[in-house]
Scaffold this motif. Structure first.
Motif, short mmCIF file in Angstrom:
data_model
loop_
_atom_site.label_atom_id
_atom_site.label_comp_id
_atom_site.label_asym_id
_atom_site.label_seq_id
_atom_site.Cartn_x
_atom_site.Cartn_y
_atom_site.Cartn_z
N LEU A 194 0.81 -1.21 0.00
CA LEU A 194 0.00 0.00 0.00
C LEU A 194 0.85 1.26 0.00
O LEU A 194 0.37 2.34 -0.39
CB LEU A 194 -0.92 0.01 1.23
N HIS A 195 2.08 1.16 0.45
CA HIS A 195 2.91 2.35 0.62
C HIS A 195 3.16 3.06 -0.70
O HIS A 195 3.15 4.30 -0.76
CB HIS A 195 4.22 1.98 1.32
N TRP A 202 0.66 11.18 -2.37
CA TRP A 202 1.09 12.21 -1.42
C TRP A 202 2.45 12.81 -1.82
O TRP A 202 3.24 13.22 -0.96
CB TRP A 202 1.16 11.64 -0.01
N GLY A 203 2.72 12.83 -3.12
CA GLY A 203 3.89 13.53 -3.63
C GLY A 203 5.20 12.88 -3.24
O GLY A 203 6.20 13.56 -3.02
N GLY A 204 5.21 11.56 -3.20
CA GLY A 204 6.43 10.83 -2.87
C GLY A 204 6.79 10.87 -1.40
O GLY A 204 7.92 10.57 -1.01
N GLY A 323 6.94 22.96 5.76
CA GLY A 323 7.64 22.70 4.51
C GLY A 323 6.89 21.89 3.49
O GLY A 323 7.47 21.46 2.49
N CYS A 324 5.58 21.65 3.69
CA CYS A 324 4.78 20.89 2.72
C CYS A 324 3.61 21.75 2.26
O CYS A 324 2.74 22.09 3.06
CB CYS A 324 4.24 19.61 3.35
N ASP A 325 3.60 22.11 0.99
CA ASP A 325 2.53 22.94 0.46
C ASP A 325 1.43 22.05 -0.09
O ASP A 325 1.56 21.46 -1.16
CB ASP A 325 3.06 23.87 -0.63
N TRP A 326 0.32 21.97 0.65
CA TRP A 326 -0.82 21.17 0.22
C TRP A 326 -1.83 22.01 -0.55
O TRP A 326 -2.91 21.52 -0.89
CB TRP A 326 -1.52 20.54 1.44
#
Length: 525
Positions: A194-195, A202-204, A323-326
């Motif tokens: 599933l990973h 989820w963008g790697g 640091g993660c732009d969602w």
């Protein structure tokens, strides 16, 4: 037949209880299993006044009677279940005499209910926290599942097992992955296959592949110094956790505590940062999932007050700071991402949820109507998917033992006029509300020399509180009851034990040992 086991639904799930009464008026027989003769039990044909924490003995004895009276659904057991032989050997030791000794319920009453359930054409077992707030919560639930499997009362109309949820979206929280070992759609976090799917969506992103901590384990980790920063969303553990003194001490000792809520709760007062949130039921867009797995739309009716923000907006801003732009997704876009990753939600587009008035999962595609009976697959020829397992479970009494020093069994719960720690109801008046009191039987009042309305000291092995006594005829001698609704009046969870079920992490709120003492006049004044 409806068995209401460990649930005072008349007061704790009043809307559901009206539906239940419709069934009673249509001819269903209602049985209540509860240590207290609650307002729900007053509607029942039979009340089994069980001793707190002896549910497995009762369930196993009922199973033994069903087997001995040839009422087990042998065809269903053979084709749709596993583990029956071991289960049957286990329950053989639970004779009616043993069950009467363990539970305090007369053997004849146990037999009557067992045979009635076994013979009933349709039967439903409903339960709530009276079963699950114990150190062996999962085993208690499994014992009820065994009864349904034994009689084939699962996966078909008018039958099944219904855990009544305490809030409107408890089921939805679990469905979305708010469980330490699960991803959205109850997919196994530890399944490496599933990973790749989730990482790609989820963008790697790299994320943990091992089971995390549940709530009780988080507090244990705080105690060990392994957990030093906590983010709490919509929860008030400073008042709702067992052994409240310990819970407040651990929360107060964190390096960093963030609380996101619609009220400044007692937990929020301990926080380093408070993030004011919108009220999900009126100020947000999204979905909720109820006890029958029905996903329903929630539509914003009001804008949040100044300073409060939608949970999605808060979390996306927090992600950016980390640091993660969602981006700035809408609730529908978040839901569509969930549908793309969770097979059981795949067919639930917003338009279909609106058109059908909600859909029950699993719903694998947009041509699927939803699944009315979760385990209907067990009646397919051949059985679709894995067969349902029996589990042999043994009776295991409460951890907090009664003794000469602590002779009274305290159990906790809710009342109709209030909710949980009182945060959502405490500022509203109700003609039903009388404030907190320790409810005891009139016989115990006489035994311990205290009068109705007198202030006493209640003590457990963890602490003491001062509280008014109120006589309650529905309680048997030796049993006391309090709620968590008024923590500013009485810190009930100072008394409760934090013994937890290792499988679910649930604390044993329902079974503490206490004593009561008169307060000397000089101390009271």
């Amino acid at each position: 037949m409806i068995i209401l086991w460990g649930s005072n639904a008349r007061e704790t799930h009043p809307i559901f209880f009206h539906h239940l009464l419709r069934g009673v008026r249509n001819g269903a027989r209602l049985v209540a299993v509860d240590p207290r003769r609650t307002s729900s039990a007053e509607w029942a044909d039979v009340w089994l006044g069980i001793d707190v924490g002896s549910d497995i003995s009762l369930a196993n004895a009922m199973a033994r009677e069903i087997i001995h009276n040839q009422l087990a659904d042998k065809e269903f057991i053979a084709r749709a279940t596993t583990g029956y032989d071991e289960f049957a050997r286990c329950v053989e030791a639970y004779t009616l005499d043993r069950a009467e000794a363990d539970t305090g319920v007369p053997a004849a009453a146990i037999k009557e209910v067992a045979l009635a359930y076994g013979r009933a054409k349709t039967g439903m077992i409903c339960w709530t926290l009276g079963i699950t707030e114990h150190h062996n919560a999962v085993d208690n639930v499994v014992a009820l599942i065994n009864l349904a499997l034994l009689t084939g009362k699962v996966g078909r109309y008018g039958c099944g097992l219904n855990p009544l949820r305490g809030q409107n979206n408890v089921q939805g929280g679990g469905d979305m992955g708010a469980i330490p070992a699960r991803l959205p759609g109850f997919q196994d976090l530890e399944n490496p296959e599933l990973h790749e799917k989730f990482a790609r969506a989820w963008g790697g992103a790299d994320f943990p592949s091992q089971k995390g901590w549940h709530l009780s384990e988080m507090f244990e980790a705080m105690d060990r110094g392994e957990l030093s920063a906590v983010y709490i969303v919509g929860e008030n553990p400073a008042r709702s956790e067992a052994d409240q003194t310990r819970a407040v001490r651990l929360l107060s000792g964190l390096d960093h505590l963030v609380v996101q809520d619609i009220f400044l709760t007692q937990t929020a007062e301990l926080a380093h940062v408070v993030l004011p949130a919108a009220a999900g039921w009126a100020e947000s867009e999204g979905t909720v999932t109820n006890s029958e797995r029905r996903v329903q739309r929630v539509r914003r009716a009001l804008d949040p007050p100044a300073g409060a923000r939608d949970d999605i907006d808060i979390m996306c801003d927090l992600a950016r700071r980390l640091g993660c732009d969602w981006g700035n997704p809408t609730a529908e876009q978040v839901w569509d991402e969930c549908r793309s990753l969770s097979p059981m939600h795949a067919g639930m587009a917003y338009s279909r949820l609106a058109e059908l008035g909600g859909i029950q999962w699993p719903c694998p595609d947009e041509s699927h109507p939803g699944t009315q009976f979760l385990h209907a697959r067990l009646w397919q020829e051949p059985v679709e998917g894995p067969r349902a397992p029996f589990h042999a479970v043994e009776n295991d009494p409460p951890v907090d033992k009664l003794s000469d020093e602590f002779p009274i069994r305290l159990t906790t719960g809710r009342r109709l006029d209030s909710f949980n720690t009182g945060v959502q109801t405490g500022e509203y008046t109700s003609p039903l509300r009388r404030g907190e009191a320790l409810l005891i039987s009139p016989e115990d009042g006489k035994r311990y020399g205290v009068g109705d309305g007198e202030r006493i000291r209640a003590s457990s092995r963890r602490g003491s509180v001062e509280v008014d006594v109120r006589f309650e005829p529905s309680l048997r001698p030796g049993l006391a009851f309090m709620t968590l609704h008024f923590p500013d009046q009485v810190a009930t969870n100072v008394l409760t034990i934090d013994a937890t079920d290792p499988k679910s992490g649930t604390a044993e709120f329902k079974a503490s040992a206490i004593r009561i003492e008169k307060i000397p006049v000089s101390a009271a004044t």
